[in-house]
Design a protein around this motif. Sequence first.
Motif, PDB file in Angstrom:
ATOM      1  N   ASP A 176       0.816  -1.221   0.000  1.00  0.00           N
ATOM      2  CA  ASP A 176       0.000   0.000   0.000  1.00  0.00           C
ATOM      3  C   ASP A 176       0.844   1.262   0.000  1.00  0.00           C
ATOM      4  N   PHE A 177       2.149   1.120   0.250  1.00  0.00           N
ATOM      5  CA  PHE A 177       3.016   2.294   0.384  1.00  0.00           C
ATOM      6  C   PHE A 177       4.032   2.391  -0.747  1.00  0.00           C
ATOM      7  N   GLU A 178       3.850   1.629  -1.812  1.00  0.00           N
ATOM      8  CA  GLU A 178       4.791   1.680  -2.929  1.00  0.00           C
ATOM      9  C   GLU A 178       4.846   3.080  -3.541  1.00  0.00           C
ATOM     10  N   GLY A 179       6.042   3.613  -3.654  1.00  0.00           N
ATOM     11  CA  GLY A 179       6.250   4.924  -4.254  1.00  0.00           C
ATOM     12  C   GLY A 179       6.021   6.100  -3.324  1.00  0.00           C
ATOM     13  N   VAL A 180       5.560   5.846  -2.102  1.00  0.00           N
ATOM     14  CA  VAL A 180       5.250   6.948  -1.183  1.00  0.00           C
ATOM     15  C   VAL A 180       6.517   7.642  -0.694  1.00  0.00           C
ATOM     16  N   ALA A 181       7.543   6.866  -0.385  1.00  0.00           N
ATOM     17  CA  ALA A 181       8.778   7.452   0.158  1.00  0.00           C
ATOM     18  C   ALA A 181       9.373   8.482  -0.801  1.00  0.00           C
ATOM     19  N   GLU A 182       9.242   8.245  -2.090  1.00  0.00           N
ATOM     20  CA  GLU A 182       9.832   9.150  -3.078  1.00  0.00           C
ATOM     21  C   GLU A 182       9.107  10.502  -3.137  1.00  0.00           C
ATOM     22  N   THR A 183       7.897  10.569  -2.640  1.00  0.00           N
ATOM     23  CA  THR A 183       7.111  11.812  -2.720  1.00  0.00           C
ATOM     24  C   THR A 183       7.276  12.690  -1.485  1.00  0.00           C
ATOM     25  N   LEU A 184       7.898  12.166  -0.436  1.00  0.00           N
ATOM     26  CA  LEU A 184       7.916  12.858   0.850  1.00  0.00           C
ATOM     27  C   LEU A 184       8.482  14.272   0.758  1.00  0.00           C
ATOM     28  N   LYS A 185       9.575  14.427   0.025  1.00  0.00           N
ATOM     29  CA  LYS A 185      10.269  15.723   0.002  1.00  0.00           C
ATOM     30  C   LYS A 185       9.415  16.831  -0.597  1.00  0.00           C
ATOM     31  N   ASP A 186       8.419  16.470  -1.400  1.00  0.00           N
ATOM     32  CA  ASP A 186       7.598  17.476  -2.081  1.00  0.00           C
ATOM     33  C   ASP A 186       6.278  17.760  -1.374  1.00  0.00           C
ATOM     34  N   LEU A 187       6.034  17.085  -0.254  1.00  0.00           N
ATOM     35  CA  LEU A 187       4.756  17.241   0.439  1.00  0.00           C
ATOM     36  C   LEU A 187       4.753  18.474   1.336  1.00  0.00           C
ATOM     37  N   PRO A 188       3.582  19.113   1.499  1.00  0.00           N
ATOM     38  CA  PRO A 188       3.479  20.175   2.515  1.00  0.00           C
ATOM     39  C   PRO A 188       3.809  19.596   3.888  1.00  0.00           C
ATOM     40  N   ARG A 189       4.327  20.438   4.781  1.00  0.00           N
ATOM     41  CA  ARG A 189       4.846  19.937   6.051  1.00  0.00           C
ATOM     42  C   ARG A 189       3.819  19.114   6.847  1.00  0.00           C
ATOM     43  N   PRO A 190       2.569  19.561   7.033  1.00  0.00           N
ATOM     44  CA  PRO A 190       1.626  18.737   7.806  1.00  0.00           C
ATOM     45  C   PRO A 190       1.405  17.353   7.191  1.00  0.00           C
ATOM     46  N   ARG A 191       1.254  17.318   5.865  1.00  0.00           N
ATOM     47  CA  ARG A 191       1.051  16.032   5.192  1.00  0.00           C
ATOM     48  C   ARG A 191       2.316  15.182   5.271  1.00  0.00           C
ATOM     49  N   LYS A 192       3.464  15.802   5.183  1.00  0.00           N
ATOM     50  CA  LYS A 192       4.727  15.063   5.268  1.00  0.00           C
ATOM     51  C   LYS A 192       4.873  14.390   6.630  1.00  0.00           C
ATOM     52  N   ARG A 193       4.596  15.136   7.707  1.00  0.00           N
ATOM     53  CA  ARG A 193       4.719  14.567   9.062  1.00  0.00           C
ATOM     54  C   ARG A 193       3.748  13.414   9.254  1.00  0.00           C
ATOM     55  N   LEU A 194       2.532  13.564   8.755  1.00  0.00           N
ATOM     56  CA  LEU A 194       1.535  12.507   8.874  1.00  0.00           C
ATOM     57  C   LEU A 194       1.977  11.257   8.119  1.00  0.00           C
ATOM     58  N   THR A 195       2.498  11.449   6.911  1.00  0.00           N
ATOM     59  CA  THR A 195       2.924  10.311   6.090  1.00  0.00           C
ATOM     60  C   THR A 195       4.143   9.621   6.701  1.00  0.00           C
ATOM     61  N   GLU A 196       5.064  10.389   7.241  1.00  0.00           N
ATOM     62  CA  GLU A 196       6.236   9.795   7.893  1.00  0.00           C
ATOM     63  C   GLU A 196       5.822   8.943   9.090  1.00  0.00           C
ATOM     64  N   LEU A 197       4.847   9.400   9.844  1.00  0.00           N
ATOM     65  CA  LEU A 197       4.367   8.609  10.984  1.00  0.00           C
ATOM     66  C   LEU A 197       3.681   7.339  10.507  1.00  0.00           C
ATOM     67  N   LEU A 198       2.945   7.427   9.422  1.00  0.00           N
ATOM     68  CA  LEU A 198       2.309   6.240   8.834  1.00  0.00           C
ATOM     69  C   LEU A 198       3.364   5.207   8.447  1.00  0.00           C
ATOM     70  N   MET A 199       4.399   5.652   7.781  1.00  0.00           N
ATOM     71  CA  MET A 199       5.438   4.729   7.311  1.00  0.00           C
ATOM     72  C   MET A 199       6.220   4.153   8.481  1.00  0.00           C
ATOM     73  N   LYS A 200       6.429   4.955   9.509  1.00  0.00           N
ATOM     74  CA  LYS A 200       7.102   4.453  10.709  1.00  0.00           C
ATOM     75  C   LYS A 200       6.272   3.354  11.356  1.00  0.00           C
ATOM     76  N   ALA A 201       4.951   3.563  11.410  1.00  0.00           N
ATOM     77  CA  ALA A 201       4.074   2.540  11.966  1.00  0.00           C
ATOM     78  C   ALA A 201       4.104   1.280  11.111  1.00  0.00           C
TER      79      ALA A 201
END
Length: 489
Positions: free
Chosen positions: A262-287
């Motif tokens: 479900d997370f394929e390709g997500v890591a590559e998009t992190l740098k371009d995300l707005p900060r709130p969305r980036k923090r949320l996505t990083e926590l998702l991937m950490k989980a």
Amino acid sequence: MEMISRIRSSVIRMHSLSRASWRLLVARRPPVVRGYSSGPAPRVCIVGGGPAGFYTAQQLLKARQDAVVDIYERLPVPFGLVRFGVAPDHPEVKNVINTFTQTAQHERCSFHGNVTVGKDVSVEELRQAYHAVVLSYGADGNRSMEIPGEDLSGVISAKDFVGWYNGLPANKELCPDLSSETAVILGQGNVALDVARILLSPHEMLKKTDITQHALDALAGSSVRRVLIIGRRGPLQIACTIKELREMVNLPNTRADMLPSDFEGVAETLKDLPRPRKRLTELLMKAMNGGGDGPVENSWGFRFCRSPVEVLSGPDGKRAAGIRLAFNKLEGSGEVARAVPTGQFEDVECGLIISSIGYKTIPIDPDVPFDPRRAIVPNDMGRVQDTTGLYCSGWVKRGPTGVIATTMNDSFDTARILLQDIEAGKLDVSINKPGAQAITALLQTRGVKTVLFSEWEKIDAEEESRGKSVGKPREKLLNVEEMLKLAWS
């Protein structure tokens, strides 16, 4: 005289009044509040005693030193979703009740509970008695999934489940079946995560909250050990906040169960995300990467790019035994990405399905414009379409989105628009309006007795007393008749 004639014809058409009540309606002048103007005080009626109603009242009272505000609420108790929607393990969010209480106790504000607008009194009758009426009654309906099997036993709405554990009288008999190991929640917003957290929280955590005792007892005997939270789009479109997600990640004796696919390709998009969305996505991937270590009792996990297409019944054809999900692919990116079916499906075995796809505003009076497609009262910045003197705030104005702070800002905006209309002469406040005196008299002729804020405080004190005896902040009364008996004692 024309105004009096309109009041007379409207009221007599609905119900006859006693001679004494009629004199109250048209002859008694409302008091003038000194210090702002020499004319009559602007009288505003607010329909709904939840956050939108109280925030609207707060702004009106603050901005005009002569405004008189009356709040009408269907239940005998105030505060709406702060009381019945906020999760019991989020007591800090409920602190706003202190501010609402100050508003209700203001010398120019009155609370009138146990009044169903649209049934006990019409919106037109309110408009005749007040200079302005603000609809702030929220969203009390459930959105339908519109799939086969959604009426089977074991399928309930998140709104009703939340009402059940929070003590909403209408949901006290819900009795959700918690006998299956797996529960599926459809939707990935904050309400969905609240529901998942309550299902999996240790008993020791919940028993110190204001969760209702019947819900606490049922959850203590629950067999639910696995909760899947389903969304039609991907991890980059998930609707919950980082606070709610962090609480799930940190839930004791519980691990996150995610699918790397479900997370394929997500890591590559992190740098371009707005900060709130980036923090949320990083926590998702950490989980997703960090779950599974050590002994755990329960698990939870998101499943992305899946939409429900059918609830599957058990052998008896009456109870839910599973759900069929369609796999989606995303077209576009970011917040505007669309979920498109791929034609592939999977079946998930489960005995409890909770639909958390949104609340829905319902019309309360045929004379009030309503947009059934958007499920809101159509308006321009809070002014109800084609209806002078009628306004709206909160979810009935914009739809059931956002948090309490969103509702606060929205309600302040509506109050400012109303005040601007007074200043611009769009609302004629030079005409005497009888306000609550007339409406109370009218309700009395119809056998409706209101609950004042001082009477609610009797209920409040009893709930706190009952809670204290068992180590909880409060134990809510669930029966409206019991509330009324106590309030009027």
